[in-house]
Design a protein around this motif. Structure first.
Motif, PDB file in Angstrom:
ATOM      1  N   THR B  47      18.867  10.351  41.929  1.00  0.00           N
ATOM      2  CA  THR B  47      19.879  10.786  43.172  1.00  0.00           C
ATOM      3  C   THR B  47      20.589  12.133  42.442  1.00  0.00           C
ATOM      4  O   THR B  47      20.787  13.060  43.276  1.00  0.00           O
ATOM      5  CB  THR B  47      20.971   9.954  43.220  1.00  0.00           C
ATOM      6  OG1 THR B  47      21.512   9.483  41.772  1.00  0.00           O
ATOM      7  CG2 THR B  47      20.644   8.748  44.042  1.00  0.00           C
ATOM      8  N   PHE B  48      20.292  12.397  41.199  1.00  0.00           N
ATOM      9  CA  PHE B  48      20.817  13.818  40.780  1.00  0.00           C
ATOM     10  C   PHE B  48      19.847  14.788  41.155  1.00  0.00           C
ATOM     11  O   PHE B  48      20.095  15.767  41.591  1.00  0.00           O
ATOM     12  CB  PHE B  48      20.975  13.493  39.240  1.00  0.00           C
ATOM     13  CG  PHE B  48      21.502  14.919  38.457  1.00  0.00           C
ATOM     14  CD1 PHE B  48      23.062  15.316  38.722  1.00  0.00           C
ATOM     15  CD2 PHE B  48      20.533  15.580  37.904  1.00  0.00           C
ATOM     16  CE1 PHE B  48      23.390  16.512  38.311  1.00  0.00           C
ATOM     17  CE2 PHE B  48      20.987  16.947  37.058  1.00  0.00           C
ATOM     18  CZ  PHE B  48      22.394  17.107  37.264  1.00  0.00           C
ATOM     19  N   LEU B  49      18.707  14.603  41.079  1.00  0.00           N
ATOM     20  CA  LEU B  49      17.622  15.695  41.340  1.00  0.00           C
ATOM     21  C   LEU B  49      17.833  15.843  42.848  1.00  0.00           C
ATOM     22  O   LEU B  49      17.497  16.931  43.128  1.00  0.00           O
ATOM     23  CB  LEU B  49      16.131  15.269  40.953  1.00  0.00           C
ATOM     24  CG  LEU B  49      16.025  15.195  39.293  1.00  0.00           C
ATOM     25  CD1 LEU B  49      14.580  14.817  39.022  1.00  0.00           C
ATOM     26  CD2 LEU B  49      16.077  16.875  38.827  1.00  0.00           C
ATOM     27  N   LEU B  50      17.805  14.734  43.652  1.00  0.00           N
ATOM     28  CA  LEU B  50      17.841  14.852  45.111  1.00  0.00           C
ATOM     29  C   LEU B  50      19.042  15.730  45.350  1.00  0.00           C
ATOM     30  O   LEU B  50      18.790  16.709  46.511  1.00  0.00           O
ATOM     31  CB  LEU B  50      18.062  13.560  45.680  1.00  0.00           C
ATOM     32  CG  LEU B  50      16.769  12.582  46.133  1.00  0.00           C
ATOM     33  CD1 LEU B  50      17.253  11.579  46.737  1.00  0.00           C
ATOM     34  CD2 LEU B  50      15.878  13.608  47.194  1.00  0.00           C
ATOM     35  N   LEU B  51      20.052  15.801  44.882  1.00  0.00           N
ATOM     36  CA  LEU B  51      21.116  16.478  45.117  1.00  0.00           C
ATOM     37  C   LEU B  51      20.987  17.804  44.832  1.00  0.00           C
ATOM     38  O   LEU B  51      21.257  18.887  45.674  1.00  0.00           O
ATOM     39  CB  LEU B  51      22.500  15.885  44.303  1.00  0.00           C
ATOM     40  CG  LEU B  51      23.624  16.737  44.363  1.00  0.00           C
ATOM     41  CD1 LEU B  51      24.372  16.544  45.895  1.00  0.00           C
ATOM     42  CD2 LEU B  51      24.868  16.162  43.647  1.00  0.00           C
ATOM     43  N   LEU B  52      20.525  17.901  43.537  1.00  0.00           N
ATOM     44  CA  LEU B  52      20.183  19.561  43.080  1.00  0.00           C
ATOM     45  C   LEU B  52      19.030  20.110  43.994  1.00  0.00           C
ATOM     46  O   LEU B  52      19.487  21.438  44.638  1.00  0.00           O
ATOM     47  CB  LEU B  52      19.631  19.560  41.794  1.00  0.00           C
ATOM     48  CG  LEU B  52      20.405  19.877  40.506  1.00  0.00           C
ATOM     49  CD1 LEU B  52      19.664  19.824  39.351  1.00  0.00           C
ATOM     50  CD2 LEU B  52      21.302  21.137  40.818  1.00  0.00           C
ATOM     51  N   LEU B  53      18.079  19.482  44.718  1.00  0.00           N
ATOM     52  CA  LEU B  53      17.131  20.079  45.477  1.00  0.00           C
ATOM     53  C   LEU B  53      17.865  20.230  47.008  1.00  0.00           C
ATOM     54  O   LEU B  53      17.460  21.196  47.239  1.00  0.00           O
ATOM     55  CB  LEU B  53      16.112  18.921  45.842  1.00  0.00           C
ATOM     56  CG  LEU B  53      14.916  18.683  44.639  1.00  0.00           C
ATOM     57  CD1 LEU B  53      14.027  17.831  44.851  1.00  0.00           C
ATOM     58  CD2 LEU B  53      14.117  20.201  44.637  1.00  0.00           C
ATOM     59  N   ALA B 142      29.127  18.582  38.385  1.00  0.00           N
ATOM     60  CA  ALA B 142      28.560  19.875  37.388  1.00  0.00           C
ATOM     61  C   ALA B 142      27.488  20.259  38.231  1.00  0.00           C
ATOM     62  O   ALA B 142      27.143  21.657  38.068  1.00  0.00           O
ATOM     63  CB  ALA B 142      28.318  18.961  36.482  1.00  0.00           C
ATOM     64  N   ALA B 143      26.659  19.457  38.980  1.00  0.00           N
ATOM     65  CA  ALA B 143      25.437  20.088  39.821  1.00  0.00           C
ATOM     66  C   ALA B 143      25.844  21.153  41.126  1.00  0.00           C
ATOM     67  O   ALA B 143      25.294  22.084  41.212  1.00  0.00           O
ATOM     68  CB  ALA B 143      24.567  19.042  40.313  1.00  0.00           C
ATOM     69  N   VAL B 144      27.019  20.627  41.545  1.00  0.00           N
ATOM     70  CA  VAL B 144      27.327  21.362  42.962  1.00  0.00           C
ATOM     71  C   VAL B 144      28.334  22.533  42.740  1.00  0.00           C
ATOM     72  O   VAL B 144      28.347  23.580  43.338  1.00  0.00           O
ATOM     73  CB  VAL B 144      27.917  20.437  44.065  1.00  0.00           C
ATOM     74  CG1 VAL B 144      28.463  21.229  45.370  1.00  0.00           C
ATOM     75  CG2 VAL B 144      26.981  19.291  44.233  1.00  0.00           C
ATOM     76  N   VAL B 145      29.264  22.454  41.835  1.00  0.00           N
ATOM     77  CA  VAL B 145      30.419  23.309  41.557  1.00  0.00           C
ATOM     78  C   VAL B 145      29.551  24.900  41.408  1.00  0.00           C
ATOM     79  O   VAL B 145      30.044  25.788  41.736  1.00  0.00           O
ATOM     80  CB  VAL B 145      31.259  22.975  40.392  1.00  0.00           C
ATOM     81  CG1 VAL B 145      31.849  24.331  40.038  1.00  0.00           C
ATOM     82  CG2 VAL B 145      32.191  22.041  41.057  1.00  0.00           C
TER      83      VAL B 145
END
Ligand SMILES: Nc1ncnc2c1ncn2[C@@H]1O[C@H](COP(=O)(O)OP(=O)(O)OP(=O)(O)O)[C@@H](O)[C@H]1O
Ligand SMILES: [Mg+2]
Lengths: 374, 314
Positions: B47-53, B142-145
């Motif tokens: 899910t984390f990688l999906l969000l980053l992508l 942390a990924a989106v900010v």
């Protein structure tokens, strides 16, 4: 027992003195009734003998007039028994007898409708916190988290029991050594075999070194080897570590070798309670009341003929058909028993075996329980 | 304490050198357990990688389509509101659902009873879950900010507005985390579980639409005073409804985790000195009532004659 009510104290005094009439019609209910009538005079049962032997010692686990009703269903109906440190007690009963319900109440996971249970002198109703500290409960099925190693699982429970630092590491170490799981310490718990996960369950139960252990059908689904190993572990717990173990099982022959005493429960009621030897004797008494002791005779041939012949003989009843071994009940004395063999040989039967059928716990169980379904 | 039998075999790995002993004793055991499981599981990493992508894809798509040279301010606002939507999406659905799964697992795996017997208190169990969810959500933040910071650099949105929108996002994340946890605690059976998942998804959709609309409005309104004038009342309004719902769920969920089914109140019969049934008492709250004669007769009928208690001469 900090806040024991007067009735509790009164009953403590009464328990060792109470006796039951085992010559009356079966089933014998070795319990006091809820309205607390005077205990009956009569033949002493083993439970009382144990109690006398251990005069002055307090039972570590004591169940008093326990009731648990689910609506109209009386899952546990006036169950009383007690057991001491260093003893393994079997809790035997058919499916739905109320074993799990009783054990859950002892483990403070459920509340009794009436009555009480005392673990190390603490009431499960009034002092569940104190009970939890000296009790380990292993349910018949226990959860296994995914993505977790054996050692992480134990570490989690050690932390959950408040162990810190080296104390925690020592507790895990101790349990891994005792259950011989250290070789599997890094194995994910979902991949453990049934036998190994039962060991892990036992290890989890032991992590806080409880005085009383409640094991709900720990041997269910184990192969013979795993069963023997588990039995040895339980034996060690009772003899070397002086723990009290209450173990429920369907595997009666197993219980015979491991338990000091047993209670047979059916439809929520204790049918009988005493040492293993006593339960076997119980069966013999019952047989003699119905007219005889069981005998077995084996012949090389003509077994059907022998069976018909036996039916005509005096003192013989309940002849059960079997291929080469015929079991029947014989009510005569020893002279009559010798005469029967003599006549058998005179009649030309080739007798290879002529013996009293030995009593097993299985027989006792079958004769004591009646298959009541509620 | 009785000593366990001594170790007989010699070779034995050193417990103290293992990484899992590194977690400090003061940490919540539930949190440690979940961190270890999270690190071993794949679901979280995916899910984390999906969000980053999706963040990269969004920024790429926006940069390609927006006319940055003509309308830098408008592009900044647009970027910012898109990233808030991307931030709120996992925090309104993925995080609460994973917390739901955590709490529901204790019921379905029958581990709750075993936990209840330990010295863990119910507050510790719930705070362990909560920190777990916070960790989970924190990684999404942390990924989106950084992407939100990037949109700030385009100079369309004031810092105060971005911070206010972040506060709104944090409030809704915390709210949905609590909902997921408590609904999971309520789901002590397959039917209840299905129902609770549905409720959680509906609540997630509701929270997501409110929070993303509010965040988008906050970042696209130039004046901070104006933002306060519409955002505060709507926060108070929606908040009071949502918190009331949460309080209901919490009451039920905590009850379930105490192994107390509010529908079947446990009661207990006490005996007086003569062994007569005296009163019922309920452990939770310790209420006790006198037991009247009709109830006594119903539950404890007089024993039939000839049972073991009747004295018989030997
Ligand atoms: N929560 C409950 N609600 C209603 N009835 C219950 C509940 N728990 C148990 N019972 C009933 O109480 C009776 C005793 O159940 P219990 O689980 O104690 O039996 P058991 O001796 O453990 O049987 P088994 O050998 O199958 O494990 C059963 O008839 C069961 O249906
Ligand atoms: Mg059972």
């Amino acid at each position: 027992m900090t806040d024991a009510t007067p009735d509790q104290e009164k009953m403590t005094d009464e328990v060792p003195a109470s006796a039951s009439d085992s010559t009356a019609d079966y089933p014998v209910v070795v319990t006091e009734e809820i309205n607390g009538q005077a205990p009956a005079e009569g033949e002493q049962l083993a439970a009382e003998e144990i109690a006398r032997d251990r005069a002055g010692e307090k039972p570590t686990l004591e169940i008093r007039n326990l009731h648990r009703f689910f609506g109209k269903l009386k899952a546990v109906n006036n169950v009383s028994f007690h057991t001491y440190a260093g003893q393994v007690m079997g809790f035997i009963g058919p499916n739905g007898a109320g074993k799990t319900t009783t054990m859950r109440i002892i483990a403070t996971l459920d509340l009794p409708t009436a009555g009480d249970a005392f673990v190390c002198g603490h009431s499960v109703v009034d002092d569940p916190e104190k009970v939890r500290r000296c009790l380990g409960f292993m349910p018949d099925s226990f959860g296994k988290y995914s993505n977790m190693d054996v050692v992480e699982y134990l570490d989690f429970f050690a932390r959950a029991y408040g162990f810190k630092g080296d104390e925690r590491r020592d507790a895990i170490d101790r349990v891994l050594v005792f259950t011989e799981l250290r070789k599997l310490a890094d194995k994910p718990i979902r991949t453990l075999s049934k036998g190994m996960s039962q060991r892990l369950g036992l290890g989890r139960t032991l992590i806080h070194d409880p005085q009383v252990l409640i094991l709900d059908e720990p041997a269910a689904g184990l192969d013979p080897r795993a069963r023997v190993e588990l039995r040895e572990l339980i034996h060690l717990l009772a003899t070397e570590m002086n723990k009290t173990v209450l173990i429920s099982s369907h595997i009666l022959t197993e219980l015979g070798e491991i338990c000091d005493s047993a209670a047979i429960i059916e439809a929520g009621q204790i049918l009988t309670h005493g040492t293993i030897e006593d339960l076997k004797r119980h069966r013999s008494r019952k047989t003699s009341a119905s007219g005889g002791i069981p005998l077995a005779v084996a012949v090389t041939s003509r077994s059907t003929e022998l069976r018909n012949w036996l039916l005509e003989q005096p003192f013989v009843s309940h002849v059960a058909p079997a291929a080469h071994r015929i079991v029947f009940e014989f009510a005569g004395d020893n002279t009559e028993r010798a005469n029967l063999l003599k006549r058998m040989i005179e009649n030309g039967f080739a007798v290879t075996e002529y013996a009293g059928k030995s009593e097993t716990l299985e027989d006792a169980f079958m004769s004591i329980t009646e298959g009541i379904v509620q | 304490m009785t000593p366990f039998p001594a170790d007989s075999a010699g070779e034995w790995f050193n417990l103290r050198s293992r990484a899992w002993t590194d977690f400090p004793d003061s940490w919540n055991p539930m949190l440690i357990r979940e961190i270890r499981r999270m690190l071993k599981g794949r679901a979280f990493a995916i899910t984390f990688l999906l969000l980053l992508l999706s963040c990269w894809a969004t920024s790429f798509f926006l940069v390609m389509s927006a006319d940055l040279a003509l309308d830098l301010i408008g592009a900044g606002r647009q970027f910012c509101s898109y990233f808030f939507v991307l931030l709120l999406l996992p925090n309104c659905f993925v995080v609460p659902l994973s917390m739901f799964a955590l709490a529901a697992e204790e019921h379905s795996e029958q581990t709750l009873e075993v936990l209840t017997l330990s010295t863990l208190r119910i507050g510790q169990i719930f705070s362990g879950f909560f920190w777990c969810g916070a960790l989970h959500a924190g990684i999404y933040y942390a990924a989106v900010v950084p992407f939100i910071c990037f949109s700030y650099l385009l100079r369309g949105v004031a810092l105060s507005n971005i911070l206010f929108a972040l506060v709104i996002a944090l409030l809704f994340t915390a709210y949905m985390m609590a909902c997921g946890m408590m609904l999971g605690a309520c789901s002590s059976g397959p039917i209840r579980k299905t129902f609770c998942v549905l409720v959680l998804v509906v609540m997630g959709a509701f929270a997501f639409s409110i929070s993303s609309t509010m965040a988008a409005a906050v970042v696209s309104t130039p004046s901070f005073l104006e933002v306060l004038s519409f955002a505060l009342p709507s926060l108070v309004c929606s908040g009071s409804i949502l918190v009331t719902i949460l309080l209901f769920i919490t009451g039920f969920g905590v009850g379930q985790f105490r192994l107390f089914d509010p529908l079947i109140a446990p009661y207990h019969v006490r005996l007086d000195e003569k062994g007569q049934v005296k009163r019922f008492s309920v452990r939770y709250g310790r209420i006790s009532v006198e037991l009247d004669e009709s109830l006594r007769k119903e539950y404890f009928p007089d024993p039939p004659p000839g049972t073991a208690t009747s004295p018989t001469p030997s």
